[in-house]
Motif scaffolding. Structure first.
Motif, short mmCIF file in Angstrom:
data_model
loop_
_atom_site.label_atom_id
_atom_site.label_comp_id
_atom_site.label_asym_id
_atom_site.label_seq_id
_atom_site.Cartn_x
_atom_site.Cartn_y
_atom_site.Cartn_z
N ALA A 1 -6.63 -3.03 4.07
CA ALA A 1 -6.50 -4.47 4.20
C ALA A 1 -7.86 -5.08 4.51
O ALA A 1 -8.68 -4.42 5.14
CB ALA A 1 -5.50 -4.78 5.32
N PRO A 2 -8.19 -6.30 4.12
CA PRO A 2 -7.27 -7.23 3.46
C PRO A 2 -7.21 -7.07 1.95
O PRO A 2 -6.52 -7.82 1.28
CB PRO A 2 -7.88 -8.58 3.83
CG PRO A 2 -9.36 -8.31 3.86
CD PRO A 2 -9.50 -6.90 4.36
N GLN A 3 -7.99 -6.11 1.40
CA GLN A 3 -7.97 -5.96 -0.06
C GLN A 3 -6.58 -5.58 -0.54
O GLN A 3 -5.84 -4.91 0.18
CB GLN A 3 -8.96 -4.87 -0.47
CG GLN A 3 -10.40 -5.35 -0.45
CD GLN A 3 -11.31 -4.30 -0.97
OE1 GLN A 3 -11.20 -3.15 -0.58
NE2 GLN A 3 -12.20 -4.69 -1.85
N ALA A 4 -6.26 -5.99 -1.75
CA ALA A 4 -4.93 -5.73 -2.28
C ALA A 4 -4.96 -4.59 -3.27
O ALA A 4 -5.93 -4.43 -4.00
CB ALA A 4 -4.40 -6.98 -2.96
N SER A 5 -3.92 -3.79 -3.25
CA SER A 5 -3.69 -2.81 -4.29
C SER A 5 -2.20 -2.88 -4.58
O SER A 5 -1.43 -3.32 -3.73
CB SER A 5 -4.09 -1.42 -3.79
OG SER A 5 -3.19 -0.45 -4.26
N LEU A 6 -1.81 -2.49 -5.76
CA LEU A 6 -0.38 -2.58 -6.07
C LEU A 6 0.43 -1.76 -5.07
O LEU A 6 1.53 -2.15 -4.68
CB LEU A 6 -0.12 -2.12 -7.50
CG LEU A 6 -0.71 -3.04 -8.58
CD1 LEU A 6 -0.52 -2.45 -9.97
CD2 LEU A 6 -0.09 -4.42 -8.50
N GLY A 7 -0.14 -0.64 -4.62
CA GLY A 7 0.56 0.20 -3.65
C GLY A 7 0.76 -0.51 -2.32
O GLY A 7 1.86 -0.53 -1.77
N THR A 8 -0.31 -1.16 -1.78
CA THR A 8 -0.14 -1.86 -0.50
C THR A 8 0.79 -3.05 -0.67
O THR A 8 1.58 -3.35 0.22
CB THR A 8 -1.50 -2.36 0.04
OG1 THR A 8 -2.18 -3.02 -1.02
CG2 THR A 8 -2.36 -1.23 0.53
N LEU A 9 0.69 -3.73 -1.80
CA LEU A 9 1.57 -4.88 -2.03
C LEU A 9 3.03 -4.46 -2.02
O LEU A 9 3.88 -5.13 -1.44
CB LEU A 9 1.25 -5.55 -3.37
CG LEU A 9 -0.10 -6.28 -3.45
CD1 LEU A 9 -0.33 -6.82 -4.84
CD2 LEU A 9 -0.13 -7.41 -2.43
#
Lengths: 342, 365, 309
Positions: free
Chosen positions: A288-296
């Motif tokens: 975080a705070p970067q987004a990845s499809l997995g974290t989303l």
């Protein structure tokens, strides 16, 4: 049988002259000759599903990499006042896209409640008020970057490893194969996790761990194919003519390995995308705070019961990405090796 | 059946294949008979339709094959009208087939004893023990030594020649009335070829079966066949007894085939070949399909297909050269030699039956 | 055969030795100690704890002690759960993982075989298309998405199965389904290709020429020949199940080693991570060995060449 045709004149029984015979020549090649790749491309174009997937992937590529140009919201900007807003597309009044939410049986206008004014988020916002659409695009970009990196290592390392192992043979081959066997008896994910722990979670750790694990399958397949090609006549002929090993690899071996390489590449890519999403999902990937499809997906899953869109959209994009690469890979395999499927 | 002596009558068979490039007219009006107990050889180059013809008899053509007309009569029944289930009862029982490559035509994971016994169990409803006993007999008959032990072996434990013997055993275990042999020796060494051919002849005498023998190798035909049919581009262009075809061929294509076959008398260093390639059957040429490769082609060959001309009661050829109006052509030297030999062979018969103006015309050719 | 087995087992031991060595030294480079997360300790307490974990000795001594422990199945003491031996932790948690993993594998492979053979036998019909679509979907949708969907729809909405926790068979159903997806899809795809290949082979043509009906051909010849190569993908499928179990166990709160692995990773519990890594490798090696032996036993071509050597 002969009598039903038009009458035969005596003149018909002249021998055909040499000139006339030229016109009868049936050895003329009427179709343009195609190289192996052109021929495969022609077959691939006939595969509708694969072509649709190719188009989808191109669109996703453009959207993901061009997103910084038309992004309406910063993917990492938080806005707690506008948290958990459902999708709203101006001018569309369908439940699910009009900014309303189902709260214990009644639909309420979430945007009005949050005093959002004229702001709208076409895929809604997350629990911190970040724009889901921008975050999904950003996550897709990460996935595709991972895909490119994995392909690069597949080509740069896997192919070379396979060719060297297969071509050299003997003790070199034995040692190289032992190394592969050992790598194969450790689940890839475990290797990745260990590496990421050492390197500290983040994009570069994921890249290194994918680099270390992704090439093995490619190396095995390329080696097997090289072994097979090595003993074929055209390679023997090149050797007999005294061509150097380098030249043989590039001029004769690589073109004949191209189909194996391309097909395997198409299956490396979804695997790499999956691993990145997986690592991010369990919390040691993109941080975080970067987004990845997995974290989303992980974030969305927590609210799935009440705000299902928060998981559905990233999950759909991830799945579409994987499906598209898999179908395209299948299509490529069939077009390179037409005997598999009629 | 038109004739009691016939076991199989093929009439006006036409078969097309639907491919993405268009309709391939693979078999274009083929008719022939198979007599009881005889061996009929079908000769022709790759793609001439030999295999498609026999696959149709077996009902085993690929799904994109379309039967465009004709009949295949066997025991007064048209095989083309039978359902798949009815054909299952005929295949391996009344009509059996031997394939080209013994290395791939046996199931690698099944003991050969079971593979040989399988047709007995399917068609005769035999119990396992009895079927195996009979399979063992069959193995001995086709010359497999130590059959008692080898019955439990797997195919990879046998050499190519031995495997082809096993394939023959499988085909013959039900004493079929017709045996189709599709280039059964092509994949084998020359010495093994001879053994397999001898075996087939020997077994034919023992179990009294008719054989359709498909080959592109005329050399094999000479010792094997009673009658020969020559196929070109989906048609039979000439047929007759083996002597007639070998020593008195009429069709230029047959001349070409015979010329390209080395004999003891062949002199010189170069073996003649037929120039060119067979026509594209997606769009068969008008007239005689062979015209483009034919040194002796006439104008009419490019316009109209030749009918069959009778040479003798048993010998027919589809070439305009046999038309009375055709100019006199001198066949290749080797063929003239062959015809002289034939003339000697049949001298007395010709004297006895003066019924053949075609025959006389031959002498002039 | 005995010689071959001996050689294989030697290589397995070698692999495990290399894996333990690599993990040991990797972990030595890691940030964090058993004391991370535990603030405010006196130097005396710290020394006490270091001694308890053997961290006061030089690295090479720690390594030898660790190796000796591994040989005896002792992987040290967990950082997270103080006073709990890692081997005990793994031992108490491996059961549920084996149950859902085994069930998932069996279910996936069996359904995959049926789906794949149907696709091949009915090639280019709607059955084939359906089977292809199902396997593409299941191979593409990540296990963590599938697991959440199963949990929500079959567990929460339809209430057919408990949504999480560990109890009787009913608790295993959802995790098993989630784990079965990947082997199902892979098996179906592999089986279809294999069977299409077999069905176009010469020996199937000969079987048709024998007069064998369609069912007989598939049952007696096609199935056996296309089933044999399936054994070779069991190893990779096991890896898929292991990977999947890490999230699936988490989502369904199954007290297994997959859940433990993720937990240990997130809390820097190095001894447990090392122990589990070795256990995963050992399990995979055993599966690979068994499948190789099975392959040799079932395929007559390999079996006999093995005997004669």
């Amino acid at each position: 049988m002969a009598d039903n045709a038009k009458p035969i004149s005596a003149g018909d029984f002249k021998p055909v002259t040499a000139g006339d015979r030229g016109n009868l020549d049936n050895e003329k090649i009427s179709a343009p000759s195609l190289t192996f790749l052109q021929d495969s491309w022609r077959r691939l174009r006939k595969n509708k599903a694969a072509m649709i997937c190719l188009v989808i992937l191109i669109i996703l590529f453009i959207l993901a990499f061009g997103s910084s140009f038309f992004e309406t919201h910063n993917p990492n900007a938080t806005n707690p006042n506008l948290a958990n807003l459902p999708p709203k597309i101006p001018g569309i009044d369908i439940n699910g896209f009009n900014g309303t939410l189902d709260q214990s049986g009644t639909r309420i206008n979430a945007y009005a409640q949050a005093h959002a004014g004229n702001a709208y988020y076409i895929l809604g916002t997350d629990y911190l008020g970040r724009d889901l659409f921008s975050r999904i695009l950003y996550g897709t970009r990460i996935s595709l970057e991972i895909a490119l990196i994995a392909s690069f290592f597949d080509l740069a390392f896997g192919v070379v490893y396979g060719i060297v192992s297969g071509w050299m043979g003997g003790r070199v081959d034995t040692i190289m194969q032992r190394i592969i066997e050992i790598m194969l008896s450790i689940p890839n994910l475990v290797v990745m996790v260990l590496l990421i722990l050492v390197l500290k979670p983040g994009m570069s750790a994921i890249i290194y761990s994918i680099a270390i694990t992704s090439w093995i399958n490619m190396a095995r397949l390329v080696r097997a194919q090289t072994l097979e090609l090595k003993n074929q006549e055209f390679i023997l002929a090149a050797r007999a003519l005294g061509e150097s090993s380098w030249k043989i690899s590039f001029k004769h071996l690589l073109p004949n390995l191209s189909s194996v390489i391309i097909i395997n590449l198409m299956f490396t890519i979804p695997t790499a995308i999956f691993f990145e999403a997986f690592l991010s999902y369990i919390g040691i990937g993109i941080s975080a705070p970067q987004a990845s499809l997995g974290t989303l997906i992980n974030d969305g899953q927590k609210n799935f019961q009440f705000l299902p869109y928060q998981m559905w959209y990233p999950a759909i994009v991830l799945s579409v990405l994987m499906i598209a690469f898999n179908i395209l890979g299948d299509g490529l395999r069939d077009s390179f090796d037409p005997k598999g499927r009629e | 059946m038109e004739n009691d002596k016939n076991i199989l009558e093929v009439r006006n068979l036409k078969i097309n294949f639907n491919t993405y490039a268009g309709t391939v007219k693979a078999i274009r009006d083929v008719s022939f008979d198979l007599r009881k107990g005889e061996t009929l050889a079908i000769v022709g180059e790759s793609g001439s339709g030999k295999t498609v013809t026999t696959r149709s008899i077996m009902g085993l053509n690929s799904p994109n094959a379309v039967i465009d007309g004709g009949t295949i009569m066997f025991k007064n029944q048209d095989l083309l009208k039978k359902t798949r289930k009815q054909m299952d009862e005929i295949r391996g029982n009344d009509i059996a087939e031997i394939f080209q490559d013994p290395m791939t035509s046996l199931d690698p994971t099944m003991k050969i004893g079971k593979q040989i016994a399988e047709p007995l169990i399917i068609h005769k409803g035999m119990k396992r023990e009895k079927a195996y006993a009979q399979a063992l007999e069959m193995m001995k008959l086709v010359g497999i030594e130590n059959a008692e032990q080898r019955i439990n072996n797997y195919p990879h434990q046998f050499s190519g020649g031995m495997r082809q013997r096993i394939v023959i055993a499988i085909a013959l275990v039900n004493y079929p009335e017709i045996l189709i042999a599709d280039e059964p020796t092509t994949a084998l060494d020359v010495t093994i070829q001879a053994q397999i051919l001898d075996l087939m002849k020997e077994l034919q005498a023992k179990i009294n079966t008719s054989i359709i023998f498909i080959t592109h190798d005329l050399g094999v035909v000479a010792g094997m066949a009673d009658r020969v049919a020559v196929m070109y581009a989906g048609k039979i262009v000439e047929y007759g007894t083996v002597d007639e075809i070998f020593y008195n061929p009429k069709h230029p294509y047959t001349w070409g085939l015979l010329n390209s076959m080395p004999t003891m008398d062949t002199t010189g260093t170069e073996l003649p070949s037929i120039p060119g390639t067979p026509p594209d059957l997606l769009d068969p040429p008008k007239g005689d399909a062979f015209a483009a490769r034919n040194k002796y082609a006439l104008e009419i060959d490019t316009k109209q297909e030749p009918p069959f001309f009778k040479v003798s009661d048993t010998h027919y050829a589809a070439t305009w050269l046999l038309d009375p109006r055709a100019p006199k052509m001198t066949p290749p030297e080797q063929i003239i030699e062959r015809q002289k030999h034939y003339a000697k062979l049949t001298h007395k018969t010709i004297d006895q039956h003066k019924d053949t103006h075609v025959e006389e015309q031959e002498e002039q050719l | 055969m005995v010689k071959y087995l001996g050689k294989r087992i030697f290589y397995i031991i070698l692999t495990l030795f290399i894996v333990s060595t690599i993990t040991f030294f990797l972990m030595k480079f890691m940030p964090g100690t058993p004391l991370t997360n535990q603030a405010k300790l006196t130097p005396g307490q710290i020394h006490q704890i270091y001694k308890q974990y053997g961290l006061d000795k030089p690295v090479w001594q720690q390594y030898l002690v660790y190796l000796a422990g591994v040989v005896h199945g002792n992987f040290g003491i967990s950082f997270q759960f103080s006073n709990q031996a890692v081997s005990y932790l793994i031992g108490s948690r491996i059961g549920p993982s084996l149950i859902i993993g085994g069930q998932g594998m069996i279910l996936g492979v069996l359904v995959g075989l049926v789906l794949g053979s149907l696709g091949a036998v009915k090639a280019n019909t709607w059955i084939d298309t359906t089977s292809t679509i199902v396997s593409i979907l299941l191979v593409s949708i990540p296990s963590f998405v599938l697991a959440v969907l199963l949990q929500y729809y079959l567990g929460l909405k339809l209430k057919w199965f408990p949504i999480a926790d560990w109890g009787g068979f009913m608790y295993t159903v959802l995790p098993t389904l989630a784990l079965a997806a990947s082997p199902l899809a892979e098996t179906a795809r592999f089986m279809r290709t294999e069977m299409v290949d077999v069905l176009s082979s010469d020996y199937i043509e000969l079987a048709k020429a024998k007069g064998l009906g369609k069912v007989g051909i598939i049952y007696h010849h096609a199935l056996r020949n296309s089933l044999i190569p399936i054994i070779t993908i069991i190893g990779p499928l096991t890896v898929n199940i292991m990977t999947g179990s890490m999230v699936v166990e988490n989502i369904f709160s199954v007290p297994g080693i997959g859940e433990q692995f993720v937990k240990s990773v997130l809390t820097n519990d190095y001894p447990t991570i090392m122990g589990l890594t070795i256990v995963y490798c050992a399990m995979l090696c055993v599966v690979l060995l068994i499948t190789d032996i099975l392959y040799g036993l079932i395929d007559p071509r390999i079996r006999l060449s093995g005997n004669s050597n």
